[in-house]
Design an enzyme around this catalytic site. Structure first.
Site, short mmCIF file in Angstrom:
data_model
loop_
_atom_site.label_atom_id
_atom_site.label_comp_id
_atom_site.label_asym_id
_atom_site.label_seq_id
_atom_site.Cartn_x
_atom_site.Cartn_y
_atom_site.Cartn_z
N GLY A 102 0.85 -1.19 0.00
CA GLY A 102 0.00 0.00 0.00
C GLY A 102 0.88 1.23 0.00
N TYR A 107 -7.33 -5.32 -9.32
CA TYR A 107 -7.71 -4.90 -7.97
C TYR A 107 -8.98 -5.59 -7.51
CZ TYR A 107 -4.41 -0.99 -8.33
OH TYR A 107 -3.28 -0.22 -8.45
N THR A 130 9.23 13.45 -10.14
CA THR A 130 10.02 12.28 -10.48
C THR A 130 9.93 12.07 -11.99
OG1 THR A 130 8.14 10.81 -10.00
CG2 THR A 130 9.71 11.23 -8.23
N GLY A 133 11.26 9.27 -13.80
CA GLY A 133 11.59 7.91 -14.22
C GLY A 133 13.09 7.70 -14.34
N GLY A 152 15.65 10.49 -13.48
CA GLY A 152 15.89 10.97 -12.13
C GLY A 152 14.74 11.78 -11.56
N GLY A 155 6.50 -0.31 -6.14
CA GLY A 155 6.87 0.29 -4.86
C GLY A 155 8.09 1.19 -4.93
N THR A 156 8.69 1.32 -6.12
CA THR A 156 9.89 2.16 -6.23
C THR A 156 9.58 3.61 -5.90
OG1 THR A 156 10.87 0.71 -7.91
CG2 THR A 156 11.69 2.96 -7.81
N ASP A 166 7.26 4.77 -3.94
CA ASP A 166 7.04 4.89 -2.50
C ASP A 166 8.37 4.86 -1.75
OD1 ASP A 166 4.28 4.83 -3.04
OD2 ASP A 166 4.25 2.64 -2.91
#
Length: 317
Positions: free
Chosen positions: A34, A104, A227, A229, A232, A256-257, A259
Protein backbone atom coordinates in the site's frame (compact mmCIF):
# COMPACT_ATOMS: atom_id res chain seq x y z
CA UNK A 1 5.66 10.10 19.39
CA UNK A 2 6.26 9.15 15.75
CA UNK A 3 7.98 11.77 13.59
CA UNK A 4 6.14 10.60 10.47
CA UNK A 5 2.47 9.60 10.34
CA UNK A 6 0.90 8.22 7.16
CA UNK A 7 -2.74 7.46 6.30
CA UNK A 8 -4.16 5.18 3.62
CA UNK A 9 -5.08 1.69 2.51
CA UNK A 10 -2.83 -1.33 2.72
CA UNK A 11 -3.75 -4.35 0.64
CA UNK A 12 -2.74 -7.96 0.40
CA UNK A 13 -0.79 -8.58 -2.82
CA UNK A 14 -1.13 -11.98 -4.48
CA UNK A 15 1.17 -12.92 -7.37
CA UNK A 16 1.55 -16.08 -9.45
CA UNK A 17 5.10 -17.24 -10.20
CA UNK A 18 6.87 -15.20 -12.89
CA UNK A 19 5.68 -16.15 -16.35
CA UNK A 20 2.40 -17.72 -15.18
CA UNK A 21 -1.14 -16.37 -15.62
CA UNK A 22 -3.50 -15.68 -12.76
CA UNK A 23 -6.16 -17.84 -14.41
CA UNK A 24 -3.92 -20.92 -14.57
CA UNK A 25 -1.56 -20.52 -11.59
CA UNK A 26 -1.61 -23.22 -8.92
CA UNK A 27 0.07 -21.04 -6.27
CA UNK A 28 0.18 -17.37 -5.32
CA UNK A 29 2.84 -15.41 -3.43
CA UNK A 30 1.42 -13.49 -0.47
CA UNK A 31 2.70 -9.98 0.41
CA UNK A 32 1.56 -6.70 2.01
CA UNK A 33 1.37 -3.54 -0.09
CA UNK A 34 0.00 0.00 0.00
CA UNK A 35 1.44 3.39 -0.94
CA UNK A 36 1.21 4.99 2.49
CA UNK A 37 2.37 1.93 4.41
CA UNK A 38 5.17 1.39 1.88
CA UNK A 39 6.40 4.91 2.64
CA UNK A 40 6.09 4.24 6.37
CA UNK A 41 8.11 1.02 6.11
CA UNK A 42 10.86 2.71 4.10
CA UNK A 43 11.17 5.58 6.57
CA UNK A 44 11.10 3.22 9.54
CA UNK A 45 13.83 1.06 8.02
CA UNK A 46 15.92 4.22 7.65
CA UNK A 47 15.56 5.15 11.32
CA UNK A 48 12.48 7.38 11.41
CA UNK A 49 9.87 6.84 14.13
CA UNK A 50 6.84 6.08 12.00
CA UNK A 51 3.15 5.31 12.44
CA UNK A 52 0.54 4.23 9.87
CA UNK A 53 -3.13 5.14 10.33
CA UNK A 54 -5.94 3.24 8.65
CA UNK A 55 -9.00 1.05 9.09
CA UNK A 56 -8.81 -2.74 8.76
CA UNK A 57 -11.09 -5.72 9.13
CA UNK A 58 -10.69 -7.62 12.39
CA UNK A 59 -9.77 -10.77 10.51
CA UNK A 60 -6.77 -12.99 9.73
CA UNK A 61 -6.02 -10.87 6.64
CA UNK A 62 -6.18 -7.64 8.63
CA UNK A 63 -3.91 -9.11 11.28
CA UNK A 64 -1.49 -10.23 8.56
CA UNK A 65 -1.16 -6.60 7.45
CA UNK A 66 -0.56 -5.44 11.02
CA UNK A 67 2.07 -8.09 11.63
CA UNK A 68 3.99 -7.30 8.43
CA UNK A 69 4.17 -3.59 9.21
CA UNK A 70 5.24 -4.15 12.82
CA UNK A 71 7.97 -6.49 11.59
CA UNK A 72 9.60 -3.57 9.77
CA UNK A 73 9.36 -1.10 12.65
CA UNK A 74 6.12 0.71 11.78
CA UNK A 75 3.65 1.37 14.59
CA UNK A 76 0.15 0.65 13.22
CA UNK A 77 -2.56 2.86 14.68
CA UNK A 78 -5.74 1.52 13.13
CA UNK A 79 -9.44 1.14 13.70
CA UNK A 80 -10.53 -2.49 13.53
CA UNK A 81 -14.02 -3.37 12.38
CA UNK A 82 -16.07 -6.58 12.12
CA UNK A 83 -17.78 -7.72 8.96
CA UNK A 84 -15.66 -5.73 6.51
CA UNK A 85 -13.32 -6.62 3.69
CA UNK A 86 -9.56 -6.59 3.30
CA UNK A 87 -8.54 -5.04 -0.01
CA UNK A 88 -6.39 -7.20 -2.24
CA UNK A 89 -4.69 -6.97 -5.58
CA UNK A 90 -3.33 -9.55 -7.98
CA UNK A 91 -0.07 -8.82 -9.78
CA UNK A 92 0.79 -10.81 -12.89
CA UNK A 93 4.36 -10.25 -14.06
CA UNK A 94 4.98 -10.61 -17.78
CA UNK A 95 7.70 -9.68 -20.22
CA UNK A 96 7.17 -7.77 -23.44
CA UNK A 97 4.97 -7.71 -25.39
CA UNK A 98 2.52 -8.95 -22.73
CA UNK A 99 3.66 -6.69 -19.91
CA UNK A 100 2.63 -6.70 -16.26
CA UNK A 101 -1.05 -6.64 -15.29
CA UNK A 102 -2.76 -5.61 -12.05
CA UNK A 103 -6.23 -6.74 -10.97
CA UNK A 104 -7.71 -4.90 -7.97
CA UNK A 105 -10.25 -6.39 -5.57
CA UNK A 106 -10.68 -3.54 -3.11
CA UNK A 107 -14.25 -2.30 -3.56
CA UNK A 108 -16.01 -1.75 -0.19
CA UNK A 109 -12.84 -2.56 1.75
CA UNK A 110 -12.78 -1.44 5.38
CA UNK A 111 -10.75 1.70 4.76
CA UNK A 112 -13.28 3.13 2.28
CA UNK A 113 -15.59 3.88 5.21
CA UNK A 114 -12.91 5.56 7.37
CA UNK A 115 -14.04 8.89 8.81
CA UNK A 116 -12.22 11.31 11.07
CA UNK A 117 -13.74 9.46 14.03
CA UNK A 118 -11.76 6.35 13.01
CA UNK A 119 -8.44 8.21 13.06
CA UNK A 120 -6.15 9.14 15.95
CA UNK A 121 -5.96 12.90 15.37
CA UNK A 122 -3.55 13.27 18.27
CA UNK A 123 -0.95 11.22 16.42
CA UNK A 124 -1.17 13.57 13.44
CA UNK A 125 -1.07 16.69 15.59
CA UNK A 126 2.02 15.49 17.49
CA UNK A 127 3.97 14.35 14.41
CA UNK A 128 6.54 16.37 12.51
CA UNK A 129 5.18 15.21 9.15
CA UNK A 130 1.87 13.81 7.87
CA UNK A 131 1.83 11.94 4.55
CA UNK A 132 -0.90 10.61 2.31
CA UNK A 133 -1.36 10.15 -1.42
CA UNK A 134 -3.85 10.62 -4.23
CA UNK A 135 -4.80 6.96 -4.05
CA UNK A 136 -6.62 7.48 -0.75
CA UNK A 137 -9.26 10.06 -1.80
CA UNK A 138 -9.81 8.09 -5.01
CA UNK A 139 -11.20 5.12 -3.09
CA UNK A 140 -14.47 6.68 -1.89
CA UNK A 141 -16.27 9.98 -1.34
CA UNK A 142 -15.90 9.36 2.38
CA UNK A 143 -12.13 9.11 2.08
CA UNK A 144 -11.99 12.24 -0.05
CA UNK A 145 -13.62 14.16 2.79
CA UNK A 146 -11.52 12.44 5.45
CA UNK A 147 -8.27 13.16 3.60
CA UNK A 148 -9.09 16.87 3.34
CA UNK A 149 -9.96 17.07 7.02
CA UNK A 150 -6.79 15.27 8.12
CA UNK A 151 -4.64 17.63 6.05
CA UNK A 152 -6.45 20.57 7.68
CA UNK A 153 -5.90 19.12 11.16
CA UNK A 154 -2.22 18.62 10.46
CA UNK A 155 -1.70 22.15 9.16
CA UNK A 156 -3.63 23.65 12.08
CA UNK A 157 -1.36 21.79 14.52
CA UNK A 158 1.83 22.89 12.77
CA UNK A 159 2.48 19.42 11.35
CA UNK A 160 3.97 19.67 7.87
CA UNK A 161 2.12 17.81 5.15
CA UNK A 162 3.36 15.77 2.20
CA UNK A 163 1.17 14.54 -0.65
CA UNK A 164 2.02 12.29 -3.59
CA UNK A 165 -0.35 12.65 -6.56
CA UNK A 166 -0.10 8.89 -7.24
CA UNK A 167 -2.71 8.99 -10.01
CA UNK A 168 -4.26 5.59 -10.78
CA UNK A 169 -6.35 5.41 -13.96
CA UNK A 170 -8.12 2.26 -12.72
CA UNK A 171 -9.57 4.25 -9.80
CA UNK A 172 -10.82 7.45 -11.45
CA UNK A 173 -10.65 9.70 -14.49
CA UNK A 174 -8.16 12.56 -14.87
CA UNK A 175 -11.05 15.03 -14.62
CA UNK A 176 -12.29 13.66 -11.28
CA UNK A 177 -8.76 13.46 -9.94
CA UNK A 178 -8.02 17.04 -11.01
CA UNK A 179 -11.08 18.40 -9.22
CA UNK A 180 -10.00 16.63 -6.04
CA UNK A 181 -6.32 17.57 -6.21
CA UNK A 182 -7.04 21.24 -6.86
CA UNK A 183 -9.04 21.18 -3.63
CA UNK A 184 -6.37 19.36 -1.62
CA UNK A 185 -3.12 20.93 -2.80
CA UNK A 186 -3.52 24.26 -0.95
CA UNK A 187 -3.39 22.13 2.23
CA UNK A 188 -0.01 20.62 1.26
CA UNK A 189 3.56 21.69 2.11
CA UNK A 190 5.55 19.15 0.08
CA UNK A 191 4.19 17.79 -3.20
CA UNK A 192 5.71 14.73 -4.85
CA UNK A 193 4.44 13.81 -8.29
CA UNK A 194 5.48 11.78 -11.29
CA UNK A 195 5.98 14.04 -14.30
CA UNK A 196 3.46 11.92 -16.25
CA UNK A 197 0.79 12.41 -13.54
CA UNK A 198 1.27 16.19 -13.55
CA UNK A 199 0.74 16.22 -17.29
CA UNK A 200 -2.20 13.79 -17.30
CA UNK A 201 -4.11 15.18 -14.34
CA UNK A 202 -3.03 18.80 -13.94
CA UNK A 203 -2.38 19.49 -17.62
CA UNK A 204 1.14 20.81 -17.02
CA UNK A 205 4.06 19.84 -19.21
CA UNK A 206 7.38 21.28 -20.24
CA UNK A 207 10.70 21.91 -18.56
CA UNK A 208 10.58 20.51 -14.98
CA UNK A 209 11.92 23.66 -13.32
CA UNK A 210 9.18 25.76 -14.88
CA UNK A 211 6.45 23.24 -14.07
CA UNK A 212 7.68 22.96 -10.48
CA UNK A 213 7.75 26.73 -9.99
CA UNK A 214 4.26 27.10 -11.49
CA UNK A 215 2.81 24.45 -9.18
CA UNK A 216 4.60 25.93 -6.18
CA UNK A 217 3.29 29.41 -6.88
CA UNK A 218 -0.26 28.38 -7.76
CA UNK A 219 -0.88 26.20 -4.70
CA UNK A 220 1.40 27.85 -2.14
CA UNK A 221 3.62 24.78 -1.82
CA UNK A 222 6.88 24.80 0.12
CA UNK A 223 8.61 22.17 -2.03
CA UNK A 224 7.71 20.42 -5.29
CA UNK A 225 9.45 17.18 -6.28
CA UNK A 226 8.90 15.85 -9.78
CA UNK A 227 10.02 12.28 -10.48
CA UNK A 228 11.18 11.69 -14.05
CA UNK A 229 11.59 7.91 -14.22
CA UNK A 230 14.94 6.90 -15.69
CA UNK A 231 15.87 10.59 -15.91
CA UNK A 232 15.89 10.97 -12.13
CA UNK A 233 14.06 13.72 -10.27
CA UNK A 234 13.78 17.49 -10.05
CA UNK A 235 12.88 19.64 -7.05
CA UNK A 236 11.99 23.27 -6.48
CA UNK A 237 11.95 25.04 -3.12
CA UNK A 238 12.45 28.59 -1.87
CA UNK A 239 16.23 28.25 -2.16
CA UNK A 240 16.39 27.11 -5.78
CA UNK A 241 16.02 24.20 -8.18
CA UNK A 242 17.81 20.84 -8.04
CA UNK A 243 18.31 17.95 -10.45
CA UNK A 244 19.03 14.42 -9.25
CA UNK A 245 20.11 11.58 -11.52
CA UNK A 246 18.73 8.07 -11.11
CA UNK A 247 21.20 5.52 -9.78
CA UNK A 248 21.69 2.44 -11.93
CA UNK A 249 19.98 -0.69 -10.65
CA UNK A 250 19.02 -4.14 -11.85
CA UNK A 251 15.24 -4.38 -11.76
CA UNK A 252 13.87 -7.41 -9.94
CA UNK A 253 10.51 -5.82 -9.06
CA UNK A 254 9.72 -2.15 -9.84
CA UNK A 255 6.47 -2.04 -7.84
CA UNK A 256 6.87 0.29 -4.86
CA UNK A 257 9.89 2.16 -6.23
CA UNK A 258 8.09 5.51 -6.10
CA UNK A 259 7.04 4.89 -2.50
CA UNK A 260 10.63 4.01 -1.59
CA UNK A 261 11.72 7.30 -3.16
CA UNK A 262 9.23 9.24 -1.02
CA UNK A 263 10.14 7.32 2.13
CA UNK A 264 13.83 8.02 1.59
CA UNK A 265 13.17 11.67 0.87
CA UNK A 266 11.08 12.18 4.01
CA UNK A 267 13.46 10.23 6.24
CA UNK A 268 16.35 12.48 5.24
CA UNK A 269 14.29 15.67 5.49
CA UNK A 270 13.12 14.73 8.98
CA UNK A 271 16.77 14.31 9.95
CA UNK A 272 17.33 17.93 8.92
CA UNK A 273 18.66 17.26 5.45
CA UNK A 274 18.39 19.88 2.71
CA UNK A 275 16.31 19.32 -0.42
CA UNK A 276 19.30 18.17 -2.54
CA UNK A 277 20.49 15.86 0.24
CA UNK A 278 17.00 14.38 0.53
CA UNK A 279 16.84 13.91 -3.24
CA UNK A 280 20.10 11.92 -3.25
CA UNK A 281 18.86 9.79 -0.37
CA UNK A 282 15.54 9.21 -2.12
CA UNK A 283 17.14 8.21 -5.42
CA UNK A 284 19.53 5.80 -3.72
CA UNK A 285 16.71 4.22 -1.71
CA UNK A 286 14.61 3.80 -4.86
CA UNK A 287 17.53 2.12 -6.66
CA UNK A 288 17.90 -0.48 -3.91
CA UNK A 289 14.15 -1.12 -3.90
CA UNK A 290 14.24 -2.07 -7.59
CA UNK A 291 16.48 -5.01 -6.68
CA UNK A 292 13.96 -6.37 -4.14
CA UNK A 293 10.85 -8.49 -4.63
CA UNK A 294 7.60 -7.14 -3.24
CA UNK A 295 6.38 -3.61 -2.61
CA UNK A 296 8.42 -2.97 0.54
CA UNK A 297 11.83 -1.32 0.55
CA UNK A 298 13.66 -3.56 3.00
CA UNK A 299 16.73 -1.32 3.13
CA UNK A 300 19.29 -0.09 5.64
CA UNK A 301 20.87 3.36 6.04
CA UNK A 302 24.31 1.87 5.36
CA UNK A 303 23.14 0.50 1.99
CA UNK A 304 21.68 3.85 0.99
CA UNK A 305 24.86 5.68 1.95
CA UNK A 306 26.92 3.15 -0.01
CA UNK A 307 24.90 3.82 -3.18
CA UNK A 308 25.36 7.56 -2.75
CA UNK A 309 29.09 7.13 -2.28
CA UNK A 310 29.36 4.84 -5.30
CA UNK A 311 30.39 1.84 -3.26
CA UNK A 312 29.19 -1.72 -3.70
CA UNK A 313 26.23 -2.74 -1.52
CA UNK A 314 26.55 -6.15 0.06
CA UNK A 315 29.24 -8.43 1.42
CA UNK A 316 32.84 -7.29 1.11
CA UNK A 317 35.38 -9.97 0.21
Amino acid sequence: MPELVTFGETMVRLSPPAGERIETARSLEFRTAGAESNVAVTAARLGTETSWLSKLPDSPLGRRVLGDLRRHGVKPNVSLTDGSRQGTYYLEFGGEPRGTDVVYDRERSAVTTATVDDVDLGAIRDAAMFYTSGITPALSDTLRETTATLLDEARAAGTRTTFDLNYRSKLWTPERARACFVELLPRVDVLVAAERDVETVLGRDGEPARVGRELRDEFGLETVVLTLGADGAFAVDDAGTYRQRAYEADTVDPIGTGDAFVGGFLARRLEGGSTPEALRYAAATAAIKRTLSGDLAVVTPAEVEAVIEGAAVGISR
